[in-house]
Design a protein around this motif. Structure first.
Motif, short mmCIF file in Angstrom:
data_model
loop_
_atom_site.label_atom_id
_atom_site.label_comp_id
_atom_site.label_asym_id
_atom_site.label_seq_id
_atom_site.Cartn_x
_atom_site.Cartn_y
_atom_site.Cartn_z
N LEU A 61 -1.01 -22.82 12.60
CA LEU A 61 -2.03 -23.72 11.69
C LEU A 61 -0.32 -24.49 10.69
N GLU A 62 0.61 -24.10 10.29
CA GLU A 62 1.53 -24.16 9.56
C GLU A 62 2.74 -26.04 10.20
N LEU A 99 -3.18 -10.41 0.38
CA LEU A 99 -2.04 -11.25 -0.09
C LEU A 99 -1.63 -11.27 -1.12
N ALA A 135 -6.85 -13.66 13.49
CA ALA A 135 -7.02 -14.97 14.33
C ALA A 135 -7.91 -15.15 14.71
N PRO A 136 -8.58 -14.53 15.51
CA PRO A 136 -9.93 -14.69 16.65
C PRO A 136 -10.68 -14.98 16.10
N LEU A 171 -1.38 -17.18 13.92
CA LEU A 171 -2.06 -18.02 12.81
C LEU A 171 -0.84 -18.95 12.01
N GLU A 226 -5.53 -19.44 4.83
CA GLU A 226 -4.99 -18.69 5.74
C GLU A 226 -3.39 -19.43 5.98
N ALA A 227 -3.56 -20.93 6.16
CA ALA A 227 -2.25 -21.36 5.59
C ALA A 227 -1.08 -21.73 4.48
N LEU A 287 -0.17 -18.24 4.47
CA LEU A 287 1.28 -17.37 5.17
C LEU A 287 2.13 -18.52 3.96
N VAL A 306 -11.45 -17.49 13.49
CA VAL A 306 -11.03 -18.12 12.61
C VAL A 306 -11.57 -19.67 11.95
N ALA A 359 -3.59 -10.11 10.59
CA ALA A 359 -3.38 -11.29 9.73
C ALA A 359 -4.07 -11.65 12.05
N LEU A 394 -5.66 -19.83 17.98
CA LEU A 394 -5.02 -18.95 17.12
C LEU A 394 -4.58 -17.68 17.71
N GLU A 395 -5.14 -16.99 17.95
CA GLU A 395 -4.92 -15.57 18.53
C GLU A 395 -3.93 -15.88 19.70
N PHE A 398 -8.74 -28.03 10.36
CA PHE A 398 -9.10 -26.99 12.30
C PHE A 398 -10.56 -27.19 12.24
N ALA A 417 -3.35 -26.23 4.71
CA ALA A 417 -3.75 -25.85 3.62
C ALA A 417 -4.06 -26.27 2.06
#
Lengths: 570, 403
Positions: free
Chosen positions: B345-346, A504, A541-542, B342, A552-553, A556, A544, A537, B337-338, B298, B292
């Motif tokens: 999540l939003e 980031l 992802a697998p 991602l 992550e949120a 983003l 998280v 990412a 999520l994969e 989650f 967030a």
């Protein structure tokens, strides 16, 4: 002059089909540890070498391993030669690149409802490791220690209740990508040409089937051409069968059984000892402390998918967590910040479970397939890469009648010739201690060159990636001297962007730095960053888990605010 | 349990959505209690505000009209201006924005002119590289705006190179330090039409304005990182607004909201040694934030029976994803999520209808509303969150007829 005891063999040609002199002696296809190892060995012996790598150095299994050059204790009873060569060559790697190695002591805990059973298991382990101890001196490893339950728990309080005792033994950790890069740089300093992001599109053959070079294309610049050579080595690991087809051969000539292995890395060191555990299918897996993170690994599954895009799945991640949670329960609360996956180019064997396949290596001479001049390197382990490369180079030297001395077990790799006290970097460069230690780990004595850059231009002392931490000087150095052409490449060499923040804070800046140094535009630099962030990412992802989900949120939305979404293809 | 009293509207969450809801409810003459726990997305925003999500430079985003109520809210809040802005981001991009913190430099009026990028020797700030990147932006090329790095001495000690952006910003709240910065800028930027700084112009609300008074050319910030100055200032502005409105604000974590005799009972987590407190409201607005902010959790923890997504407080409201209410995932381990990416999540939030009223299994929970990122289907933007807050607060107020 050597006595002619060898069977008569066609000479390596001196000219191509049009009568032109050949460009180089050897072309190596593949920039993993085997390819760079051969490029180095051959160059040190005076051969002219050109290496082509379709992606980046250590892109495949070499850069996605468990991060150890272990002695292969697992093979002790089934394949003791493998254990021997692994330990011996580990010892050599220590000699030539001491800065890249760090100790990882292991704990093998024993459980058992019945005391007698536990005692028997412990005795069996003890005896087994007594034998392994005999190999340890080859790699300067310490002998094992038998531990009772209290001693074990004192060493690692996080172990689950019910541990009966166990054994500790010694292994070495290493950064596989740094090892490949060191080999490639050494090869280049001895005259080799190293081309990354350059794919071989065809292996050239004369009408009589003789191989005499390759056609290539630089995937980033689009430049294409051909390079002719007396001999060609297919060192492309799991891609070997594909490479064989580029020369008109069938994939079976380099038969391998590709085995996918993944690892998860967690945001901190959870233990000071590596811990062995048994997974639900009986396989042995581990949790190991690896510099400033912890690594959970590994799997071994037949893989038929896209080798250019190997990503861990949630199934594999949960398989590993579940296994380690049995011996180290607090792993369930740990925070995964990434995964990586690679495919082992294991020697083929049918009807055998992946774990039990041989880890030997083999040189294949394709003269038997009508393609004289082409060789393939199949199988192998990181720990014995140097030996495998030496065997291949011996054959090349024999064919080319080159008599240079074998030196790769004593000649130091770049950065390995001496030692640098990180305090010197701290004092002279004004770095933080952690920054200095990490820099010294990655570059050994060459960290002084990076220090010089900072002293010349204080701006270069800026830490670009705070998580890892990586300075601007190091980023520029790896672009200039170590063939980094993308943000991913920089990450592979420095671990930039692989920490908790997921790039980031550093990816966009790194992309622009790379672009500026490679004569591209700022927007190209941003594209490089987007590419890196998207791949990172996908790898995260697998794995998280709840705490990471929040991060992550946030990431983003922060990325969207500051660099927007990656451009979609029109 | 001790009672905190009865209110017409109780708002859970003190971010932009919660503050907007409290403002709107107060305007509708309601007696309002606002409960907030810890920093969420609002406190971490960049300084640039969007209504429709900004996709990236070069992607045309649809212009969305700003409602009168929203304009009135931001006018009273004071810290964020609305308009058609060009903002420089910390990562070297020039972007458009529908709103911006007052301290940010608006590049739009500087089209075709020369902008100095302050070259301050902080680790996180590479002015030559940024100037190079800004110059290559579509906007700069189109308008022929020039960006150049200009050396400015703004550091006093070695460690100031590396302290967090928030801390460096806070240094400039101090008048003497700010004045020193002003003269350094004035001296260095003589040939330029404006000066662009990093996210350093204080965590107090007036610092940027005070600096502008001391500098002859427009001066302002680029965007802030997570946990930077812009978010800190917005937090303060929200708290200040609530104070001016006379809204009662309490620091507490909401544990649950349950219907009680036609009204709603909000149970708050007790502090150590105290009993849990309950507040009663005719209407409740949940503005707890999304994943967030920690408002939506989650988890895949098969051990304790919870899997997938859940709200951070107990409430008779469902969760929704992409227009459909979630019941259970087909896996003990929650959503994959994969497969989805991602971004999933939003897209998860509390289930609401188009007016922001809470839904559970399709039926409206009268008097219970959701605003901001907590609501499924609301654009994950600052202005979008504020808009939904204003709407929810208005509907929750006593003047609104039940449907």
């Amino acid at each position: 002059m050597e006595a002619s005891r060898e069977p008569a063999q066609p000479d390596a040609p001196e000219r191509d089909e049009a009568g032109q002199a050949l460009d180089v002696d050897v072309i190596v296809i593949g920039g993993g540890v085997n390819g760079t190892g051969v490029a180095r060995d051959a160059s040190l012996r005076g051969m002219r070498v050109a290496l082509f790598e379709r992606h980046d150095l250590a892109f495949g299994a070499s850069g996605n391993s468990s991060g150890m050059i272990h002695g292969g204790p697992r093979y002790l009873t089934s394949d003791p030669d493998v254990t021997y060569t692994s330990c011996l060559d580990s010892g050599h790697i220590q000699q030539i690149a001491p800065h890249l190695l760090f100790r990882i002591p292991f704990l093998a805990p024993i459980f058992g409802a019945r005391e007698l059973v536990a005692e028997a298991m412990l005795a069996a382990y003890d005896a087994f490791f007594d034998v392994y101890d005999r190999y340890q001196p080859l790699k300067r490893g310490k002998p094992h220690v038998r531990l009772d339950a209290d001693a074990l728990r004192a060493l690692e309080p996080g172990l689950v209740d019910g541990v009966r005792g166990g054994v500790s033994f010694d292994e070495w950790g290493i950064d596989g990508a740094r090892l490949c890069v060191a080999n490639a740089v050494d090869a280049a300093e001895n005259g080799a040409e190293i081309r990354t992001h350059t794919t071989v599109t065809e292996v050239l053959r004369r009408s009589d089937g003789r191989v005499y070079g390759v056609r290539y294309r630089d995937r980033m610049s689009g430049e294409s051409g051909r390079r002719t050579a007396k001999l060609v080595v297919n060192a492309t690991g799991a891609w070997a069968p594909i490479t064989a087809t580029l020369g008109g051969l069938t994939p079976e000539v380099t038969k391998i059984r590709p085995g996918k292995g993944i690892h998860v890395f967690l945001d901190r060191r959870l233990t000071n000892y590596a811990i062995l555990a048994r997974a639900v299918d009986g396989r042995e897996v581990f949790l190991l402390p690896w510099q400033n993170v912890s690594v959970l690994g590994t799997t071994d599954d037949d893989y038929y998918g896209d080798l250019d895009d190997v990503v861990a799945t949630g199934d594999e991640v949960r398989y590993l967590f579940q296994a380690v949670a049995n011996v180290f329960p607090s792993i369930s609360g740990a925070r995964a910040i990434g995964t990586w996956g690679g495919v082992r180019p294991t020697l083929h064997g049918w009807g055998v479970n992946e774990d039990r396949l041989s880890r030997e290596h083999r040189v294949v001479d394709h003269r038997k397939d009508g393609a004289d001049g082409l060789y393939s390197m199949i199988g192998g382990k990181l720990a014995s890469y140097r030996l495998f490369a030496e065997e291949m180079t011996d054959e090349l030297a024999r064919r080319l009648r080159v008599h240079g001395a074998k030196r790769t077990h004593t000649a130091k790799l770049p950065g390995g010739d001496g030692s640098v006290d990180p305090m010197e970097l701290v004092v002279r460069g004004g770095m933080e201690a952690v920054t200095a230690t990490r820099l010294e780990y990655r570059h050994g004595t060459r960290s002084l060159r990076i220090l010089e850059r900072m002293l010349k231009d204080p701006r270069e002392a800026a830490v670009i990636c705070p998580c890892e931490p990586v300075t601007l000087a190091e980023v520029r150095y790896v672009v200039k001297e170590e063939y980094a052409r993308t943000v991913e490449d920089v990450a592979r060499r420095t671990r930039l962007g692989l920490g908790a923040c997921g790039g980031l804070r550093c990816a966009a800046r790194c992309g622009r730095v790379v672009a500026a140094m490679t004569e591209r535009s700022p927007r190209d630099g941003l594209l490089l960053a987007h590419e890196f962030l998207a791949n990172a990412a996908r790898r995260r992802a697998p794995a998280v888990l709840p705490d990471q989900a929040r991060q992550e949120a946030l990431a983003l939305s922060a990325l969207r605010a500051e660099i927007g979404e990656p451009p979609r293809d029109e | 349990m001790s009672g905190l009293g009865r209110y017409e509207v109780v708002v859970v969450g003190g971010g932009i959505a919660g503050t907007a809801a409290a403002w709107a409810a107060t305007r509708a003459n309601a007696r309002v209690l606002l409960v907030h726990d810890r920093a969420g997305s609002t406190a971490l925003y960049s300084g640039a505000a969007d209504l429709a999500p900004w996709r990236g430079a070069g992607v045309r985003s649809t212009a969305v009209p700003v409602s009168d109520e929203l304009r009135a809210f931001f006018a009273e809040l004071g810290q964020i201006r609305l308009g058609d802005f060009r903002i420089a981001t910390r990562q070297g991009v020039v972007r458009s924005a529908a709103g911006a913190d007052r301290a940010l430099l608006d590049l739009a009026p500087l089209a075709g002119l020369r902008v100095a990028v302050a070259d301050v020797q902080r680790d996180e700030w590479d002015a030559p590289l940024l100037a190079w990147a800004f110059s290559d932006s579509d906007w700069a090329l189109r308008t022929r705006t020039v960006f150049e790095p200009v050396r400015i001495d703004a550091l006093r000690t070695g460690p100031e190179r590396r302290i967090a952006p928030y801390d460096f910003a806070a240094l400039h709240d101090e008048p003497e330090r700010l004045a020193a910065l002003a003269s350094a800028i004035t001296e260095a930027c003589g040939e330029f039409d404006a000066c662009l700084l990093g996210p350093w112009l204080g965590v107090e609300l007036e610092t940027a304005e005070r600096l502008q008074k001391l500098v002859p050319v427009p001066v302002g910030e680029c965007t802030s990182p997570l946990a930077g100055a812009a978010g800190a200032r917005l937090e303060r502005a929200c708290a200040a607004l609530l104070g001016r409105l006379g809204v009662e604000a309490r620091r507490a974590r909401a544990r649950s909201v349950t219907p009680r005799a036609g009204r709603w009972a909000l149970e708050l987590e007790p502090s150590a040694g105290e009993k849990a407190k309950v507040a009663e409201g005719d209407a409740v607005v949940l503005a707890v934030g999304g994943v967030a902010a920690g408002g939506i959790r989650f988890e895949w923890a098969p051990g304790d029976g919870r899997q997938g997504f859940s709200a951070s407080l107990e409430a008779p409201i469902g969760l929704a994803l992409d227009g459909e209410e979630l019941s259970a995932f087909g896996s003990l381990y929650g959503p994959s999520l994969e497969r989805s990416g991602l971004e999933l999540l939003e897209r998860v939030g509390l289930a609401v209808d188009e007016r922001g009223r809470a839904l559970r299994l399709g039926s409206v929970q009268e008097g219970l509303f959701v605003a901001g990122d907590a609501a499924a289907g609301v654009a994950r933007t600052l202005l979008g969150a504020a808009e939904s807050g204003v709407r929810a607060g208005t509907l929750a107020g006593p003047g609104e007829p039940a449907d």
